[in-house]
Design an enzyme around this catalytic site. Sequence first.
Site, PDB file in Angstrom:
ATOM      1  CG  ASN A   8      45.708  34.556  -5.289  1.00 14.12           C
ATOM      2  OD1 ASN A   8      45.079  34.403  -4.247  1.00 14.12           O
ATOM      3  ND2 ASN A   8      47.006  34.402  -5.321  1.00 14.12           N
ATOM      4  CB  CYS A  10      48.720  31.213 -12.997  1.00 13.13           C
ATOM      5  SG  CYS A  10      47.339  30.316 -13.735  1.00 13.13           S
ATOM      6  NE  ARG A  11      50.171  36.283 -14.089  1.00 12.73           N
ATOM      7  CZ  ARG A  11      49.708  37.435 -14.522  1.00 12.73           C
ATOM      8  NH1 ARG A  11      50.530  38.263 -15.155  1.00 12.73           N
ATOM      9  NH2 ARG A  11      48.448  37.771 -14.329  1.00 12.73           N
ATOM     10  CB  SER A  12      50.268  36.078  -7.092  1.00 13.56           C
ATOM     11  OG  SER A  12      48.937  35.649  -7.053  1.00 13.56           O
TER      12      SER A  12
HETATM   13  P1  4NP Z   1      47.073  34.574 -12.847  1.00  7.35           P
HETATM   14  O1  4NP Z   1      46.458  33.954 -14.178  1.00  7.35           O
HETATM   15  O2  4NP Z   1      46.700  36.039 -12.834  1.00  7.35           O
HETATM   16  O3  4NP Z   1      48.536  34.353 -13.009  1.00  7.35           O
HETATM   17  O4  4NP Z   1      46.478  33.795 -11.686  1.00  7.35           O
HETATM   18  C1  4NP Z   1      45.104  34.066 -14.522  1.00  7.35           C
HETATM   19  C2  4NP Z   1      44.196  33.153 -14.057  1.00  7.35           C
HETATM   20  C3  4NP Z   1      42.863  33.249 -14.438  1.00  7.35           C
HETATM   21  C4  4NP Z   1      42.459  34.269 -15.266  1.00  7.35           C
HETATM   22  C5  4NP Z   1      43.375  35.202 -15.707  1.00  7.35           C
HETATM   23  C6  4NP Z   1      44.701  35.104 -15.337  1.00  7.35           C
HETATM   24  N1  4NP Z   1      41.107  34.350 -15.685  1.00  7.35           N
HETATM   25  O5  4NP Z   1      40.795  35.217 -16.509  1.00  7.35           O
HETATM   26  O6  4NP Z   1      40.278  33.571 -15.189  1.00  7.35           O
END
Ligand code: 4NP
Length: 161
Positions: A8, A10-12
């Site tokens: 939560n 980057c993408r969402s």
């Molecule tokens: P998101 O990306 O799912 O698009 O917000 C990520 C952000 C952090 C992590 C993984 C994916 N992480 O492992 O911390």
Amino acid sequence: MLFVCLGNICRSPTAHAVFRSMVESRGLSGQILVDSAGTGDWHLGHAPDRRTSAQAAERGYDMSDLRARLVEPKDFEQFDYIIGMDHENISNLMLIRPADYTGHVELFLSFSQKPENRDQTVVPDPYYGGENGFSLVLDLVEDAAAGLLNHIVAELERGSQ
Ligand code: 4NP
């Protein structure tokens, strides 16, 4: 409309900010609730990743008010559409979905307008990659958000007839 990814940050939140902006432009803010959440708890309370908010700002989207939170059971009471970015998000949502949930849990890119984006199926996690992963996320999100909003508007119009 609840957008869900892993962290939560980057993408969402990108989907949240882009879809919210499109909803505002069409004067539908009073009718469509927009939010985002994650299935992982590493970044709770954090603002979006700087690379994400920088790319979004370049295209005119503001995400300065967004903070990471976890998907909660009450989200299934509040949202008719819960939209995952990849297959892992969808499996995680299916694990916590109440048996009596009557809404939709869908992959975001199934609403893409461009066939090549729909074929890609998932919004790739950009977190451990380079800068162009973040602009790809925005490209995919802008296309799918427009298609999703058209779908919802058609549904609202059917409901009001
Ligand atoms: P998101 O990306 O799912 O698009 O917000 C990520 C952000 C952090 C992590 C993984 C994916 N992480 O492992 O911390």
